[in-house]
Write a protein that holds these residues in place. Structure first.
Motif, short mmCIF file in Angstrom:
data_model
loop_
_atom_site.label_atom_id
_atom_site.label_comp_id
_atom_site.label_asym_id
_atom_site.label_seq_id
_atom_site.Cartn_x
_atom_site.Cartn_y
_atom_site.Cartn_z
N LEU A 23 0.67 -1.24 -0.02
CA LEU A 23 -0.18 -0.08 0.08
C LEU A 23 0.80 1.05 -0.19
O LEU A 23 2.06 1.41 0.53
CB LEU A 23 -0.94 0.18 1.29
N ARG A 24 0.32 2.31 -0.73
CA ARG A 24 1.07 3.65 -0.71
C ARG A 24 0.06 4.65 -0.03
O ARG A 24 -1.22 4.53 -0.19
CB ARG A 24 1.40 3.92 -2.24
N PRO A 25 0.68 5.95 0.10
CA PRO A 25 -0.06 6.84 0.64
C PRO A 25 -1.04 7.16 -0.27
O PRO A 25 -2.30 7.68 -0.02
CB PRO A 25 0.68 8.04 1.02
N GLU A 26 -0.79 7.04 -1.84
CA GLU A 26 -1.85 7.53 -2.58
C GLU A 26 -3.18 6.72 -2.89
O GLU A 26 -4.18 6.87 -3.45
CB GLU A 26 -1.17 7.55 -3.86
N ASP A 27 -3.11 5.38 -2.06
CA ASP A 27 -4.08 4.45 -2.02
C ASP A 27 -5.24 5.00 -1.16
O ASP A 27 -6.24 4.30 -0.93
CB ASP A 27 -3.59 3.04 -1.47
N GLY A 35 -19.19 2.24 2.48
CA GLY A 35 -17.88 2.61 2.42
C GLY A 35 -17.06 2.46 3.33
O GLY A 35 -17.72 2.12 4.74
N THR A 36 -15.88 2.22 3.39
CA THR A 36 -14.72 1.96 4.21
C THR A 36 -13.65 2.83 4.23
O THR A 36 -12.93 2.68 3.02
CB THR A 36 -14.62 0.31 4.50
N GLN A 37 -13.09 3.24 5.37
CA GLN A 37 -12.12 4.25 4.94
C GLN A 37 -10.80 3.47 4.94
O GLN A 37 -10.51 2.57 5.93
CB GLN A 37 -11.80 5.06 6.25
N VAL A 38 -9.68 3.82 4.25
CA VAL A 38 -8.25 3.16 4.25
C VAL A 38 -7.57 4.32 4.32
O VAL A 38 -7.63 5.46 3.43
CB VAL A 38 -8.11 2.34 2.90
N THR A 39 -6.72 4.31 5.13
CA THR A 39 -5.77 5.40 5.27
C THR A 39 -4.08 4.78 5.41
O THR A 39 -4.12 4.29 6.22
CB THR A 39 -5.80 6.24 6.70
#
Length: 130
Positions: free
Chosen positions: A86-90, A123-127
């Motif tokens: 995973l990348r911050p842009e994801d 929706g589900t938050q991905v950080t």
């Protein structure tokens, strides 16, 4: 009313992994094309990955190819999105949607368009932190 339910989001460091789940109402799953989209504030919902009802055909956005894998478990009426490297842009809110057009005439451009989906989850938050 077809209501999908996403889960599995959270906070992860760059390079980490998450697996998102999308539960589809019983009785509607078998013939459904399901896709994942990502949305960030101020932007439109963007295509991430999709899996056709047969399970044998999948589509990915170029940005996630080789890192994300979409799959479906027909016994559990659930679609998964395994996200690796995973990348911050994801970062964003991830929504799963059920394609509302005819599965017999669905084309790749249609399956990748959020306009072709009438049924969504909450929706589900991905950080992803750097």
């Amino acid at each position: 009313q077809v209501q999908l339910v996403e889960s599995g989001g959270g906070l992860v460091q760059a390079g980490g992994s998450l697996r998102l789940s999308c539960a589809v109402p019983e009785g509607t799953f078998t013939w459904s094309d399901i896709a994942w989209f990502r949305q960030v504030p101020g932007k439109e919902r963007e295509f991430v990955a999709a899996i056709r009802w047969s399970g044998g055909i999948t589509y990915y956005d170029d940005f996630v190819k080789g890192r994300f894998t979409i799959s479906r478990d027909n016994a559990k009426d659930t679609v998964y999105l395994q996200m690796n490297s995973l990348r911050p842009e994801d970062t964003g809110v991830y929504y799963c949607g059920r394609y509302s057009g005819s599965r017999w005439s669905a084309t790749e451009p249609k399956v990748k368009s959020p306009l072709e989906y009438a049924y969504w989850g909450q929706g589900t938050q991905v950080t992803v932190s750097s």
